[in-house]
Write a protein that holds these residues in place. Structure first.
Motif, PDB file in Angstrom:
ATOM      1  N   ALA A 123       0.367  29.377  10.384  1.00 61.65           N
ATOM      2  CA  ALA A 123       0.841  28.156  11.043  1.00 61.65           C
ATOM      3  C   ALA A 123       1.014  28.365  12.537  1.00 61.65           C
ATOM      4  N   GLN A 124       1.526  29.535  12.930  1.00 59.66           N
ATOM      5  CA  GLN A 124       1.784  29.789  14.346  1.00 59.66           C
ATOM      6  C   GLN A 124       0.505  29.880  15.166  1.00 59.66           C
ATOM      7  N   ALA A 126      -2.389  28.683  14.472  1.00 59.64           N
ATOM      8  CA  ALA A 126      -3.077  27.395  14.497  1.00 59.64           C
ATOM      9  C   ALA A 126      -2.464  26.489  15.557  1.00 59.64           C
ATOM     10  N   LYS A 127      -1.138  26.511  15.677  1.00 62.91           N
ATOM     11  CA  LYS A 127      -0.439  25.644  16.618  1.00 62.91           C
ATOM     12  C   LYS A 127      -0.529  26.156  18.050  1.00 62.91           C
ATOM     13  N   GLU A 128      -0.318  27.460  18.242  1.00 65.56           N
ATOM     14  CA  GLU A 128      -0.221  27.999  19.592  1.00 65.56           C
ATOM     15  C   GLU A 128      -1.545  28.491  20.154  1.00 65.56           C
ATOM     16  N   LYS A 129      -2.463  28.929  19.286  1.00 57.31           N
ATOM     17  CA  LYS A 129      -3.724  29.509  19.759  1.00 57.31           C
ATOM     18  C   LYS A 129      -4.941  28.692  19.341  1.00 57.31           C
ATOM     19  N   ASN A 130      -4.717  27.618  18.591  1.00 57.75           N
ATOM     20  CA  ASN A 130      -5.824  26.800  18.096  1.00 57.75           C
ATOM     21  C   ASN A 130      -6.831  27.638  17.314  1.00 57.75           C
ATOM     22  N   SER A 132      -8.008  29.103  13.554  1.00 63.84           N
ATOM     23  CA  SER A 132      -7.949  28.930  12.117  1.00 63.84           C
ATOM     24  C   SER A 132      -8.455  30.203  11.441  1.00 63.84           C
TER      25      SER A 132
END
Length: 245
Positions: A123-124, A126-130, A132
């Motif tokens: 989750a982190q 994906a949110k902070e570094k885009n 997957s």
């Protein structure tokens, strides 16, 4: 689209629907519950995936490329991935403290501090570094959580995937449609997945065929520690990510 009859009474003898069909059909839910229980119950698991994916050129010509991936995890906080494709390669290590990505073709790597669980790490980043993580849905503690985005589903039937009789499932979401083939035998394991990005030009697809599922292996802690060549250059985390189109 208006029919002009929204306020008209239903003709006698025709029942007015009172319930919306469930997003997940009962037969689909039964198969999925078996898959999720099998994957989430394992302390360690590993698998191999043969992947094909489309790349769309500016001219809208669609090309297909191939990749191979090996993944191993130890819950709750260890993950190792080896990924090799026609367009590049990456090695990923997560040890409960840091996430490290190594780019062999460019001999470059990057690391970032990460929380102490696979779920939180996924989750982190994906949110902070885009970023997957490939096939992350099979690595998290409850794979069925992703089903909250499903709008409709269908049990297609008993069909073949890589020579294995499988329960063939189909799903519709807002941005993607996807299909999943689940082993119909004793262990309900994923055998194939196809994702269609229906809102992108030419609707490119991403497909993976799974094999070599292994559970509760004894994996040394060193298996999840980065192995970086001395000549590798440390770079920005985003630059180390393979830009898979």
């Amino acid at each position: 689209m208006s029919t002009g009859a929204e306020t008209a009474e239903a003709p006698q003898g025709i029942a007015t629907p009172t319930k919306t069909p469930p997003a997940i059909e009962p037969r689909v839910e039964e198969v999925l519950n078996g898959v999720c229980a099998e994957l989430s119950a394992a302390k360690t698991l590993s698998y191999h995936a043969e992947i094909t994916f489309d790349s769309v050129l500016p001219s809208l010509v669609k090309l297909q490329y191939s990749a191979a991936m090996d993944a191993a995890l130890e819950r709750p906080n260890r993950l190792a991935i080896s990924y090799q494709s026609d367009l590049g390669a990456k090695r990923i290590w997560y040890n409960g403290k840091t996430l490290t990505i190594y780019d062999p073709p460019h001999v470059a790597y990057a690391s970032v501090a990460a929380p102490d669980s696979i779920d939180a790490m996924v989750a982190q980043v994906a949110k902070e570094k885009n970023l997957s993580i490939p096939l992350k849905g099979f690595d998290v503690s409850n794979p069925c959580v992703a089903l909250k985005e499903v709008l409709r589903s269908k049990y297609v039937g008993l069909n073949d995937a890589a020579g294995v009789d499988c329960d063939h499932l189909a799903f519709i979401q807002e941005d993607v449609d996807w299909q999943l083939w689940v082993d119909h035998g004793k262990k309900p394991l994923p055998r194939k997945i196809v994702i269609t990005y229906k809102k992108l030009p030419t609707q490119p697809q991403w497909e993976a065929v799974f094999s070599n599922w292994r559970f509760d292996r004894q994996l040394p802690a060193s298996f999840f520690e980065p192995t970086i060549p001395k000549k590798a250059i440390k770079t920005d985390f985003v630059e180390a990510e393979e830009k898979q189109k």
